[in-house]
Design a protein around this motif. Structure first.
Motif, PDB file in Angstrom:
ATOM      1  N   LYS A  63       0.850  -1.183   0.000  1.00  0.00           N
ATOM      2  CA  LYS A  63       0.000   0.000   0.000  1.00  0.00           C
ATOM      3  C   LYS A  63       0.891   1.239   0.000  1.00  0.00           C
ATOM      4  CE  LYS A  63      -3.241   2.427   3.008  1.00  0.00           C
ATOM      5  NZ  LYS A  63      -3.908   2.382   4.329  1.00  0.00           N
ATOM      6  N   TYR A  85       3.592   1.233   3.047  1.00  0.00           N
ATOM      7  CA  TYR A  85       3.297   0.434   4.234  1.00  0.00           C
ATOM      8  C   TYR A  85       4.074  -0.884   4.145  1.00  0.00           C
ATOM      9  CZ  TYR A  85      -0.600   3.509   5.507  1.00  0.00           C
ATOM     10  OH  TYR A  85      -1.363   4.587   5.892  1.00  0.00           O
ATOM     11  N   ASN A  87       5.250  -4.600   3.931  1.00  0.00           N
ATOM     12  CA  ASN A  87       4.639  -5.655   3.125  1.00  0.00           C
ATOM     13  C   ASN A  87       5.218  -7.004   3.547  1.00  0.00           C
ATOM     14  OD1 ASN A  87       3.029  -6.763   1.117  1.00  0.00           O
ATOM     15  ND2 ASN A  87       4.555  -6.459  -0.484  1.00  0.00           N
ATOM     16  N   THR A 144       3.358 -12.220   7.082  1.00  0.00           N
ATOM     17  CA  THR A 144       2.909 -12.737   8.392  1.00  0.00           C
ATOM     18  C   THR A 144       2.663 -11.658   9.437  1.00  0.00           C
ATOM     19  OG1 THR A 144       5.182 -13.048   9.157  1.00  0.00           O
ATOM     20  CG2 THR A 144       4.142 -14.898   7.995  1.00  0.00           C
ATOM     21  N   GLN A 145       3.021 -10.404   9.122  1.00  0.00           N
ATOM     22  CA  GLN A 145       2.860  -9.331  10.107  1.00  0.00           C
ATOM     23  C   GLN A 145       2.179  -8.119   9.489  1.00  0.00           C
ATOM     24  OE1 GLN A 145       7.216  -9.501  11.094  1.00  0.00           O
ATOM     25  NE2 GLN A 145       6.485  -9.165  13.190  1.00  0.00           N
ATOM     26  N   ASP A 146       1.253  -7.538  10.238  1.00  0.00           N
ATOM     27  CA  ASP A 146       0.596  -6.306   9.814  1.00  0.00           C
ATOM     28  C   ASP A 146       1.578  -5.147   9.982  1.00  0.00           C
ATOM     29  OD1 ASP A 146      -2.031  -4.951   9.096  1.00  0.00           O
ATOM     30  OD2 ASP A 146      -1.453  -3.837  10.900  1.00  0.00           O
ATOM     31  N   PHE A 147       1.359  -4.063   9.247  1.00  0.00           N
ATOM     32  CA  PHE A 147       2.283  -2.928   9.347  1.00  0.00           C
ATOM     33  C   PHE A 147       2.345  -2.367  10.755  1.00  0.00           C
ATOM     34  CE2 PHE A 147      -1.618  -0.492   8.800  1.00  0.00           C
ATOM     35  CZ  PHE A 147      -1.387   0.668   9.533  1.00  0.00           C
ATOM     36  N   THR A 148       1.279  -2.528  11.533  1.00  0.00           N
ATOM     37  CA  THR A 148       1.272  -2.013  12.907  1.00  0.00           C
ATOM     38  C   THR A 148       2.193  -2.810  13.822  1.00  0.00           C
ATOM     39  OG1 THR A 148      -0.662  -3.388  13.408  1.00  0.00           O
ATOM     40  CG2 THR A 148      -1.077  -1.115  12.702  1.00  0.00           C
ATOM     41  N   GLU A 149       2.613  -3.981  13.383  1.00  0.00           N
ATOM     42  CA  GLU A 149       3.522  -4.815  14.171  1.00  0.00           C
ATOM     43  C   GLU A 149       4.982  -4.597  13.786  1.00  0.00           C
ATOM     44  OE1 GLU A 149       1.717  -8.989  14.807  1.00  0.00           O
ATOM     45  OE2 GLU A 149       0.926  -8.332  12.858  1.00  0.00           O
ATOM     46  N   SER A 195       7.715  -0.285   7.445  1.00  0.00           N
ATOM     47  CA  SER A 195       7.138   0.693   6.520  1.00  0.00           C
ATOM     48  C   SER A 195       8.218   1.733   6.255  1.00  0.00           C
ATOM     49  CB  SER A 195       5.907   1.362   7.137  1.00  0.00           C
ATOM     50  OG  SER A 195       4.893   0.423   7.399  1.00  0.00           O
ATOM     51  N   GLU A 204      -2.306   6.268  12.608  1.00  0.00           N
ATOM     52  CA  GLU A 204      -2.002   4.839  12.724  1.00  0.00           C
ATOM     53  C   GLU A 204      -0.526   4.586  12.974  1.00  0.00           C
ATOM     54  OE1 GLU A 204      -2.269   5.501   8.129  1.00  0.00           O
ATOM     55  OE2 GLU A 204      -2.973   6.434   9.987  1.00  0.00           O
TER      56      GLU A 204
END
Length: 461
Positions: free
Chosen positions: A39, A59, A61, A64-69, A112, A157
């Motif tokens: 993204k 963001y 990529n 297995t992990q979201d960008f917040t992690e 990110s 965020e």
């Protein structure tokens, strides 16, 4: 005439589940999301009246992990005047290379990335009035603080995500200044972010220490003989004398003279990787209108720009940024050409160029901010000897303990038997010696650079 007005924070939300192949235009910029692609968001911030800074956020990529992690990394390019949104993105750590092919060692696997074209006038950033170019680190830092304030306000965020400033070359000097002011702003509560530290890569922290080490470094690698060493040492002493007299503009001119002496004696060694050779070229169109610059070094000025900024604006990247990328971004004003103001950026910073910022690094360490220094083994312009020299000048109380520690060999993977780097750390200070890398560490040793990122951001030890 202004080409772009400032824009407010966007008032919209979006569900990732609704994206297929969609382009969404918001007041803040453009968001692009495609399946199996990171993204992206980009836009402009007016950091001063008629001074517009371009930014580009990817963001993380990771499957297995979201960008917040994962952390957020701000990348600051060097020059000054070299474009992070161009060079850092497509030549070093972004998701695609300049052939628009996926990069296996993109830092988006672990963070990110926020690219910013700074100082204003760099890359797609621009000013409407030539009097608005930054002329010192204070203005560069002030502009970046305006940008970061807007960014974290408009991207809540990321307010709690660990935030790091990574840098390269002159970007390291800027990173040190920005890191100190950001630390103060976070303490005061004027900017809300989870600032965790800064990494200074092949950084122009102490220009004099770099210059004084050029001769010994080249001599030890058989790129200078006794006569050449004597000539380089003599001009380095001239630079030292100018700096000791606070004649920083003269020091910048002499710095260019020193590079000419080195080129003559080494058959045009590449300042960014001593194992390669490069013959500088001065384009005729860059010799025109020299009178427009406040700091006119005649032909020397153009050659300095060509060597240290023009190198990062080579034809293929220039065509990419002013062609397909410009069309993709959709918000670049017609009057703005990527890199079109970069020589003016470089020349306007000439008086500030040779000033050291060792004291800022000391203030960061005293404030308990995490500071990492990393350097490529084959770099000349900011060689490792020079980096080690200014580190020995730190007033940091724990310097002796750091110095007494033995470094540890690093490998890109458990299966590898080849030493990729050495590493040493004590308390909030760390150093990475990156082997077989020049000035642009991620471009030369992508796997090791990615490993270093994970270590600095505490994802790997």
């Amino acid at each position: 005439m202004a080409c772009q007005r400032s824009v407010p924070c966007p008032r919209w939300t979006l569900s990732l589940f609704t994206w297929l192949i969609v382009i969404f235009i918001s007041p803040q910029g453009v968001v692009l999301r495609q399946p199996q692609e990171p993204k992206e968001v980009w836009g402009y911030v007016e950091v001063r009246s008629k001074a517009h800074m371009f930014w580009w956020l990817y963001y993380a990529n990771n499957p297995t992990q979201d960008f917040t992690e994962l952390p957020l990394v701000l990348w600051l390019q060097g020059g000054p005047g070299a474009s992070g949104c161009g060079y850092g993105n497509f030549e070093e750590i972004g998701p695609l290379d300049k052939e628009m092919k996926p990069r296996n060692t993109t830092w988006l696997q672990a963070a990110s990335i926020l690219f910013v074209d700074n100082p204003v006038g760099t890359g797609f950033s621009y000013v409407d009035d030539c009097s608005l170019f930054a002329q010192n680190l204070t203005t560069v830092v002030s502009d970046m603080m305006v940008f970061l304030g807007e960014f974290f306000k408009c991207r809540p965020e990321f307010q709690t995500v660990p935030f790091y400033i990574f840098s390269e070359s002159y970007g390291g000097k800027m990173a040190a200044g920005v890191a100190l002011e950001l630390y103060k702003a976070v303490q005061k509560g004027t900017i809300k972010c989870n600032f965790m530290g800064t990494a200074l890569g092949d950084s122009w922290i102490s220009p004099l220490d770099s210059v004084l080490s050029w001769g010994p470094y080249l001599y030890s690698t058989s790129l200078l003989d006794d006569n050449g060493l004597a000539e380089v040492t003599a001009v380095a002493k001239e630079i030292m004398d100018a700096i000791n007299k606070n004649q920083y503009g003269l020091a910048t001119e002499l710095w260019g003279k020193a590079e000419g002496v080195i080129e003559e004696n080494t058959d045009n060694v590449n300042f960014y990787n001593i194992l390669t050779k490069e013959v500088p070229e001065v384009k005729s169109d860059e010799q025109e209108n020299l009178h427009l610059s406040k700091f006119v070094f005649s032909l020397l000025s153009v050659r300095l720009y060509q060597r240290h900024v023009g190198k990062m604006h080579q034809n293929s990247l220039d065509e990419l940024m002013n062609g397909p990328i410009r069309k993709k971004l959709m918000i670049i004003p017609d009057c703005v050409k990527w890199g079109g103001q970069s020589r003016q950026v470089f020349e306007n910073m000439a008086e500030d160029f040779m000033k050291p910022v060792i004291d800022i690094v000391d203030q960061l360490l005293a404030a308990n901010v995490n500071v990492t220094v990393y350097n490529g083994q084959l770099d000349l312009i900011v060689d490792t000897m020079g980096q080690e020299a200014w580190i020995r000048k730190l007033k940091w109380p724990d310097l002796d303990q750091f110095s007494q520690k033995r470094w540890k060999a690093l490998y890109v993977s458990p299966e590898s038997t080849e030493t990729a780097a050495f590493h040493k750390a004590y308390e909030n200070f760390a150093f990475f010696w990156i082997l077989k890398a020049g000035h642009m560490v991620p471009a030369d040793q992508g796997e090791m650079a990615l490993k270093m990122l994970r270590m600095v951001t505490q994802q790997q030890h």
